[in-house]
Design a protein around this motif. Structure first.
Motif, short mmCIF file in Angstrom:
data_model
loop_
_atom_site.label_atom_id
_atom_site.label_comp_id
_atom_site.label_asym_id
_atom_site.label_seq_id
_atom_site.Cartn_x
_atom_site.Cartn_y
_atom_site.Cartn_z
N LEU A 6 0.94 -1.24 -0.07
CA LEU A 6 0.00 0.05 0.15
C LEU A 6 0.72 1.33 0.06
O LEU A 6 1.79 1.24 0.68
N PHE A 7 0.38 2.22 -0.72
CA PHE A 7 1.33 3.61 -0.71
C PHE A 7 2.45 3.61 -1.13
O PHE A 7 3.42 3.71 -0.74
N SER A 8 2.46 2.50 -2.42
CA SER A 8 3.97 2.09 -2.86
C SER A 8 4.66 3.04 -3.33
O SER A 8 6.04 2.82 -3.55
N GLY A 9 4.24 4.26 -4.00
CA GLY A 9 5.23 5.04 -4.49
C GLY A 9 6.12 4.36 -5.74
O GLY A 9 5.50 3.80 -6.48
N ALA A 10 7.43 4.96 -5.91
CA ALA A 10 7.82 4.05 -6.82
C ALA A 10 8.53 2.89 -6.46
O ALA A 10 9.06 2.18 -7.65
N GLY A 11 8.46 2.46 -5.62
CA GLY A 11 8.57 1.21 -5.04
C GLY A 11 9.89 0.63 -4.31
O GLY A 11 10.28 -0.29 -4.57
N GLY A 12 10.47 1.68 -3.45
CA GLY A 12 11.63 1.27 -2.83
C GLY A 12 11.36 0.10 -1.94
O GLY A 12 12.28 -0.79 -1.83
N MET A 13 10.43 0.04 -1.06
CA MET A 13 10.29 -1.08 -0.14
C MET A 13 9.97 -2.25 -0.83
O MET A 13 10.43 -3.21 -0.37
N ASP A 14 9.16 -2.16 -1.85
CA ASP A 14 8.64 -3.33 -2.73
C ASP A 14 9.90 -4.00 -3.30
O ASP A 14 10.31 -5.31 -3.27
N LEU A 15 11.13 -3.07 -3.81
CA LEU A 15 11.99 -3.66 -4.38
C LEU A 15 12.97 -4.32 -3.50
O LEU A 15 13.26 -5.54 -3.67
N GLY A 16 13.19 -3.76 -2.18
CA GLY A 16 13.89 -4.48 -0.89
C GLY A 16 13.29 -5.94 -0.76
O GLY A 16 14.00 -6.70 -0.60
N PHE A 17 12.17 -6.05 -0.75
CA PHE A 17 11.34 -7.16 -0.21
C PHE A 17 11.37 -8.33 -1.48
O PHE A 17 11.81 -9.43 -1.24
N ILE A 18 11.48 -7.74 -2.75
CA ILE A 18 11.44 -8.65 -4.00
C ILE A 18 13.27 -9.15 -4.03
O ILE A 18 13.15 -10.40 -4.20
N LYS A 19 14.16 -8.36 -3.63
CA LYS A 19 15.46 -8.79 -3.74
C LYS A 19 15.70 -9.86 -2.55
O LYS A 19 16.65 -10.84 -2.85
N ALA A 20 14.82 -9.83 -1.58
CA ALA A 20 15.04 -10.88 -0.19
C ALA A 20 14.17 -12.11 -0.75
O ALA A 20 14.04 -13.02 0.09
N GLY A 21 13.89 -12.21 -1.58
CA GLY A 21 12.94 -13.55 -2.20
C GLY A 21 11.46 -13.53 -2.06
O GLY A 21 10.66 -14.53 -2.35
N HIS A 22 10.84 -12.24 -1.76
CA HIS A 22 9.29 -12.17 -1.60
C HIS A 22 8.64 -11.78 -2.93
O HIS A 22 9.37 -11.23 -3.94
N GLU A 23 7.48 -11.86 -2.83
CA GLU A 23 6.58 -11.56 -4.27
C GLU A 23 5.73 -10.67 -3.89
O GLU A 23 4.71 -10.90 -3.13
N ILE A 24 5.68 -9.47 -4.86
CA ILE A 24 4.70 -8.30 -4.53
C ILE A 24 3.45 -8.75 -5.52
O ILE A 24 3.89 -8.85 -6.61
N ILE A 25 2.34 -8.90 -4.81
CA ILE A 25 1.14 -9.47 -5.99
C ILE A 25 0.20 -8.67 -6.04
O ILE A 25 -0.38 -8.77 -7.06
N TRP A 26 0.27 -7.46 -5.39
CA TRP A 26 -0.50 -6.32 -5.73
C TRP A 26 -0.18 -5.23 -4.94
O TRP A 26 0.41 -5.22 -3.89
N ALA A 27 -0.09 -4.16 -5.67
CA ALA A 27 0.38 -2.78 -4.96
C ALA A 27 -0.69 -1.73 -5.47
O ALA A 27 -1.63 -1.73 -6.48
N ASN A 28 -0.45 -0.26 -4.78
CA ASN A 28 -1.44 0.86 -4.75
C ASN A 28 -0.91 1.95 -4.74
O ASN A 28 -0.02 2.19 -3.66
N ASP A 29 -1.24 3.04 -5.51
CA ASP A 29 -0.69 4.34 -5.31
C ASP A 29 -1.46 5.31 -6.09
O ASP A 29 -2.39 4.98 -7.09
N ILE A 30 -1.58 6.52 -5.78
CA ILE A 30 -2.18 7.40 -6.68
C ILE A 30 -1.45 8.64 -7.44
O ILE A 30 -1.90 9.17 -8.13
N TYR A 31 -0.05 8.55 -7.35
CA TYR A 31 0.89 9.31 -7.82
C TYR A 31 1.26 8.83 -9.20
O TYR A 31 1.97 7.75 -9.34
N GLU A 32 0.69 9.35 -10.48
CA GLU A 32 0.76 8.74 -11.50
C GLU A 32 2.17 8.54 -12.16
O GLU A 32 2.26 7.54 -12.68
N LYS A 33 3.17 9.56 -11.86
CA LYS A 33 4.55 9.38 -12.25
C LYS A 33 5.16 8.29 -11.56
O LYS A 33 5.83 7.38 -12.01
#
Length: 314
Positions: A6-33
Motif C-alpha cells: 500500500l502507498f507503494s510510490g516508486a517501489g523502494g520498499m517493494d524492491l527490497g522485499f523482492i530482492k530478499a525473495g518475496h513476491e509482490i502480488i498487488w500494489a497501490n498508489d495515486i501518484y501517476e508518475k
C-alpha cells in the motif's frame, strides 16, 4: 511470501522485499508518475486508484501487507481519529485493510516525528489499534546508515505478527557503524556520500546515465536542510520530499558543494540501482526518491521474514 503493498510510490520498499525473495502480488498508489516508474521497473501489478475507493475484497489474499502511510494522517492537536477528519483517513485505510485481510504479518513505515506526536499518544494509538486487530506489534526506530545506506535517514517501522502464529520478528542488528566505533562492534564502517558518488561523473560528462540531471537552483549555505554544506566523509543528510505532488522539493548539495545532487545521485544515496529509471520531470524524480524507503534498508528488514513459496495467509 506473497505481499500486498500500500502507498507503494516508486517501489523502494517493494524492491527490497523482492530482492530478499518475496513476491509482490498487488500494489497501490495515486501518484501517476510514481506508478509509471513502478510499472517500468517492477511490474504491472500496481493499481492507480485512491485507497479509500478500494474494498478489501478487491485486494488479493496475502501473507503480508507493507506500506508507509502518509504522516499527514495525524494532528498533534487532534488524535481522536474521527473518520470525518481527512487527516486521519490514510492511516485508517491501512488499518482497515490489515484488519479485514488478516495477513500473517504487516510492516508500516513512517517518519521519526510520529513517535513524539501528542507526546507519544499517536504511537500508542497505532500499536493499540493493531493489537486489538489480533497482532503483536513492535515499534523500531532505525537509521538507514547502520544498514549500508549512505544516508543518515531515521525512520520508524511498526512490525505486526498475527497472535495465533506464536512468532516474533525482530529488526535485524546493524551491519554498519560510525567509525571508529565500527571497530569496537566488529561492523563495517558506514558508507559516506563521498564514497557513494566517487565514481559518478558530472552530468555534463555523462548524458548516457539515466536521470543524471539536476536543478540549477542557486546554492545557499545557511545551515537549513537543502542549504547546508555537505561533509563528504559522512553519510548524506536525509533525502526528503513532500508527501504529495504539490510545491517544491528539498535537494541537498553534492559532496563537493558546487551544485545540487542530480536525480540519479539522489537515487544512489537512497540505494536504488543504477538501472532503475524514474519517470517524469526532474521534480517528479526527486519527489519519488525522497518519498521512498531505501531498497537496501527494506532488504535487510525483509530478510527477517520467512520466505514462503506459493502460499497465502492461513
Amino acid at each position: 511470501m506473497k505481499i500486498v503493498s500500500l502507498f507503494s510510490g516508486a517501489g523502494g520498499m517493494d524492491l527490497g522485499f523482492i530482492k530478499a525473495g518475496h513476491e509482490i502480488i498487488w500494489a497501490n498508489d495515486i501518484y501517476e508518475k510514481a506508478i509509471e516508474t513502478y510499472r517500468n521497473n517492477i511490474g504491472d501489478h500496481i493499481i492507480n486508484a485512491d485507497i479509500k475507493d478500494i474494498s478489501s475484497e478487491q485486494i488479493p489474499d496475502c501473507d503480508m501487507i507493507i506500506g508507509g502511510f502518509p504522516c499527514q494522517g495525524f494532528s498533534v492537536a487532534n488524535i481522536n481519529r474521527s473518520t470525518e477528519d481527512e487527516r486521519n483517513k490514510l492511516y485508517l485505510e491501512m488499518f482497515r485493510i490489515v484488519n479485514e485481510k488478516k495477513p500473517k504479518y504487516f510492516v508500516a513505515e513512517n517518519v521519526k516525528g510520529i513517535l513524539s506526536l501528542a507526546k507519544g499518544k499517536v504511537k500508542e494509538m497505532i500499536m493499540s489499534d493493531f493489537e486489538s486487530a489480533g497482532y503483536n506489534v513492535t515499534c523500531n526506530l532505525v537509521n538507514a546508515a547502520k544498514y549500508g545506506v549512505p544516508q543518515l535517514r531515521e525512520r520508524v517501522f511498526f512490525i505486526g505478527v498475527r497472535k495465533d502464529l506464536n512468532e516474533s520478528i525482530e529488526f535485524p542488528p546493524p551491519t554498519h557503524e560510525e567509525p571508529p566505533s565500527h571497530l569496537l562492534f566488529g561492523l563495517k564502517k558506514w558508507v559516506t556520500i563521498g564514497e557513494a558518488l566517487r565514481d559518478i561523473p558530472e552530468p555534463e560528462e555523462a548524458p548516457h546515465i539515466p536521470n543524471h540531471e539536476y536543478t540549477k537552483y542557486k546554492l545557499r549555505f545557511n545551515g537549513y536542510l537543502g542549504h547546508r554544506e555537505i561533509d563528504p566523509d559522512r553519510p548524506a543528510p536525509t533525502i526528503t520530499a513532500r508527501g504529495d505532488n504539490k510545491g517544491g522539493v528539498v535537494i541537498i548539495h553534492h559532496p563537493k558543494n558546487h551544485r545540487r545532487l542530480s536525480v540519479r545521485e539522489a537515487a544512489i544515496i537512497q540505494s536504488f540501482p543504477m538501472d532503475f529509471v524514474f519517470a517524469g520531470s526532474k521534480t517528479d524524480g526527486y519527489r519519488q526518491i525522497g518519498n521512498a524507503v531505501p531498497p537496501l534498508l527494506a532488504f535487510n528488514l525483509a530478510k527477517c521474514f520467512p520466505v514462503y513459496k506459493n502460499t497465502v495467509k492461513s
